[in-house]
Motif scaffolding. Structure first.
Motif, PDB file in Angstrom:
ATOM      1  N   ARG A   6       5.507  -4.192 -11.547  1.00 36.95           N
ATOM      2  CA  ARG A   6       4.099  -3.809 -11.621  1.00 36.95           C
ATOM      3  C   ARG A   6       3.916  -2.510 -10.848  1.00 36.95           C
ATOM      4  NH1 ARG A   6       1.174  -4.828  -7.007  1.00 36.95           N
ATOM      5  NH2 ARG A   6       2.030  -6.300  -5.518  1.00 36.95           N
ATOM      6  N   ALA A   7       2.822  -1.859 -11.076  1.00 34.95           N
ATOM      7  CA  ALA A   7       2.546  -0.599 -10.378  1.00 34.95           C
ATOM      8  C   ALA A   7       2.338  -0.855  -8.892  1.00 34.95           C
ATOM      9  CB  ALA A   7       1.310   0.064 -10.983  1.00 34.95           C
ATOM     10  N   ARG A   8       2.835   0.048  -8.087  1.00 34.39           N
ATOM     11  CA  ARG A   8       2.671  -0.046  -6.633  1.00 34.39           C
ATOM     12  C   ARG A   8       2.398   1.347  -6.097  1.00 34.39           C
ATOM     13  NH1 ARG A   8       4.778  -5.186  -5.038  1.00 34.39           N
ATOM     14  NH2 ARG A   8       5.928  -6.105  -6.744  1.00 34.39           N
ATOM     15  N   SER A   9       1.600   1.430  -5.037  1.00 30.95           N
ATOM     16  CA  SER A   9       1.265   2.766  -4.539  1.00 30.95           C
ATOM     17  C   SER A   9       1.249   2.879  -3.017  1.00 30.95           C
ATOM     18  CB  SER A   9      -0.086   3.210  -5.097  1.00 30.95           C
ATOM     19  OG  SER A   9      -1.096   2.297  -4.713  1.00 30.95           O
ATOM     20  N   THR A  10       1.394   1.786  -2.300  1.00 27.27           N
ATOM     21  CA  THR A  10       1.359   1.855  -0.839  1.00 27.27           C
ATOM     22  C   THR A  10       2.681   1.350  -0.254  1.00 27.27           C
ATOM     23  OG1 THR A  10       0.522  -0.398  -0.515  1.00 27.27           O
ATOM     24  CG2 THR A  10      -1.131   1.341  -0.883  1.00 27.27           C
ATOM     25  N   ALA A  15       7.096  -2.748   0.147  1.00 26.64           N
ATOM     26  CA  ALA A  15       7.727  -3.821   0.918  1.00 26.64           C
ATOM     27  C   ALA A  15       7.628  -5.142   0.159  1.00 26.64           C
ATOM     28  CB  ALA A  15       7.071  -3.941   2.291  1.00 26.64           C
ATOM     29  N   ASP A  16       6.490  -5.393  -0.472  1.00 26.92           N
ATOM     30  CA  ASP A  16       6.307  -6.599  -1.273  1.00 26.92           C
ATOM     31  C   ASP A  16       7.263  -6.618  -2.464  1.00 26.92           C
ATOM     32  OD1 ASP A  16       4.806  -9.071  -1.993  1.00 26.92           O
ATOM     33  OD2 ASP A  16       4.252  -7.844  -3.745  1.00 26.92           O
ATOM     34  N   THR A  70      12.314  10.722  -5.093  1.00 23.58           N
ATOM     35  CA  THR A  70      12.011  12.011  -4.475  1.00 23.58           C
ATOM     36  C   THR A  70      12.024  11.786  -2.973  1.00 23.58           C
ATOM     37  OG1 THR A  70      10.626  12.704  -6.334  1.00 23.58           O
ATOM     38  CG2 THR A  70      10.320  13.882  -4.269  1.00 23.58           C
ATOM     39  N   VAL A  71      12.718  12.680  -2.267  1.00 18.48           N
ATOM     40  CA  VAL A  71      12.805  12.598  -0.805  1.00 18.48           C
ATOM     41  C   VAL A  71      12.216  13.871  -0.231  1.00 18.48           C
ATOM     42  CG1 VAL A  71      14.339  12.375   1.185  1.00 18.48           C
ATOM     43  CG2 VAL A  71      14.869  11.159  -0.940  1.00 18.48           C
ATOM     44  N   GLU A  72      11.216  13.694   0.625  1.00 20.92           N
ATOM     45  CA  GLU A  72      10.560  14.825   1.281  1.00 20.92           C
ATOM     46  C   GLU A  72      10.463  14.542   2.769  1.00 20.92           C
ATOM     47  OE1 GLU A  72       7.581  16.334  -2.207  1.00 20.92           O
ATOM     48  OE2 GLU A  72       6.996  14.507  -1.145  1.00 20.92           O
ATOM     49  N   ASP A  73      10.892  15.503   3.566  1.00 21.86           N
ATOM     50  CA  ASP A  73      10.868  15.360   5.030  1.00 21.86           C
ATOM     51  C   ASP A  73      11.541  14.070   5.485  1.00 21.86           C
ATOM     52  OD1 ASP A  73       9.484  17.802   5.350  1.00 21.86           O
ATOM     53  OD2 ASP A  73       7.567  16.790   4.990  1.00 21.86           O
ATOM     54  N   GLY A  74      12.628  13.707   4.823  1.00 25.11           N
ATOM     55  CA  GLY A  74      13.409  12.530   5.218  1.00 25.11           C
ATOM     56  C   GLY A  74      12.829  11.196   4.786  1.00 25.11           C
ATOM     57  N   ALA A  75      11.755  11.214   4.009  1.00 28.65           N
ATOM     58  CA  ALA A  75      11.132   9.966   3.550  1.00 28.65           C
ATOM     59  C   ALA A  75      11.112   9.919   2.027  1.00 28.65           C
ATOM     60  CB  ALA A  75       9.702   9.852   4.081  1.00 28.65           C
ATOM     61  N   ILE A  76      11.300   8.728   1.486  1.00 30.30           N
ATOM     62  CA  ILE A  76      11.197   8.549   0.038  1.00 30.30           C
ATOM     63  C   ILE A  76       9.714   8.572  -0.323  1.00 30.30           C
ATOM     64  CG2 ILE A  76      11.599   6.987  -1.901  1.00 30.30           C
ATOM     65  CD1 ILE A  76      14.053   5.935  -0.320  1.00 30.30           C
ATOM     66  N   THR A  77       9.331   9.540  -1.144  1.00 29.98           N
ATOM     67  CA  THR A  77       7.928   9.664  -1.540  1.00 29.98           C
ATOM     68  C   THR A  77       7.687   9.231  -2.975  1.00 29.98           C
ATOM     69  OG1 THR A  77       8.249  11.994  -2.143  1.00 29.98           O
ATOM     70  CG2 THR A  77       7.478  11.518   0.115  1.00 29.98           C
ATOM     71  N   ARG A  78       8.780   9.063  -3.724  1.00 29.02           N
ATOM     72  CA  ARG A  78       8.666   8.511  -5.077  1.00 29.02           C
ATOM     73  C   ARG A  78       9.859   7.592  -5.283  1.00 29.02           C
ATOM     74  NH1 ARG A  78       7.615  12.244  -9.830  1.00 29.02           N
ATOM     75  NH2 ARG A  78       9.093  13.525  -8.708  1.00 29.02           N
ATOM     76  N   TYR A  79       9.580   6.405  -5.842  1.00 30.78           N
ATOM     77  CA  TYR A  79      10.622   5.421  -6.136  1.00 30.78           C
ATOM     78  C   TYR A  79      10.211   4.730  -7.426  1.00 30.78           C
ATOM     79  CZ  TYR A  79      13.782   1.449  -5.430  1.00 30.78           C
ATOM     80  OH  TYR A  79      14.763   0.500  -5.563  1.00 30.78           O
TER      81      TYR A  79
END
Length: 99
Positions: A6-10, A15-16, A70-79
């Motif tokens: 399902r779609a997730r955005s946060t 984590a869920d 997508t990884v930006e500033d060491g964080a995954i921003t798109r998965y």
């Protein structure tokens, strides 16, 4: 219904997603392969082969998948996950799994 598809955005949603995957499968009976990883700057695509056993039905399944990251500033921003959801849904329902 596949609970993790399902779609997730946060961050909490993500984590869920991983908790739902963990809870639905038998950890000792999982595996997979990553035959290819393509990287272009901050973007990557990972091709994989998932092998899982559904806890509720005992059904094993194998499904192809791809991850777009997508990884930006060491964080995954798109998965984004693309998987053979029909095979996964059949295993969750206890149906014969195409192979």
């Amino acid at each position: 219904m596949v609970p993790w598809i399902r779609a997730r955005s946060t961050r909490a949603d993500v984590a869920d997603h991983f908790r739902a995957l963990r809870d639905a499968h038998v950890p000792e009976k999982r595996g997979g392969l990553t035959p290819a990883v393509l990287v272009d700057g901050a973007d990557a695509v990972v091709f994989g082969d998932i092998r899982q056993t559904v806890r509720a039905t005992g059904r094993e399944y194998r499904a192809g998948c791809a991850l777009r990251l997508t990884v930006e500033d060491g964080a995954i921003t798109r998965y984004h996950v693309y998987e053979d959801s029909l095979t996964v849904a059949q295993a969750l329902a206890g149906d014969a799994v195409a192979g």
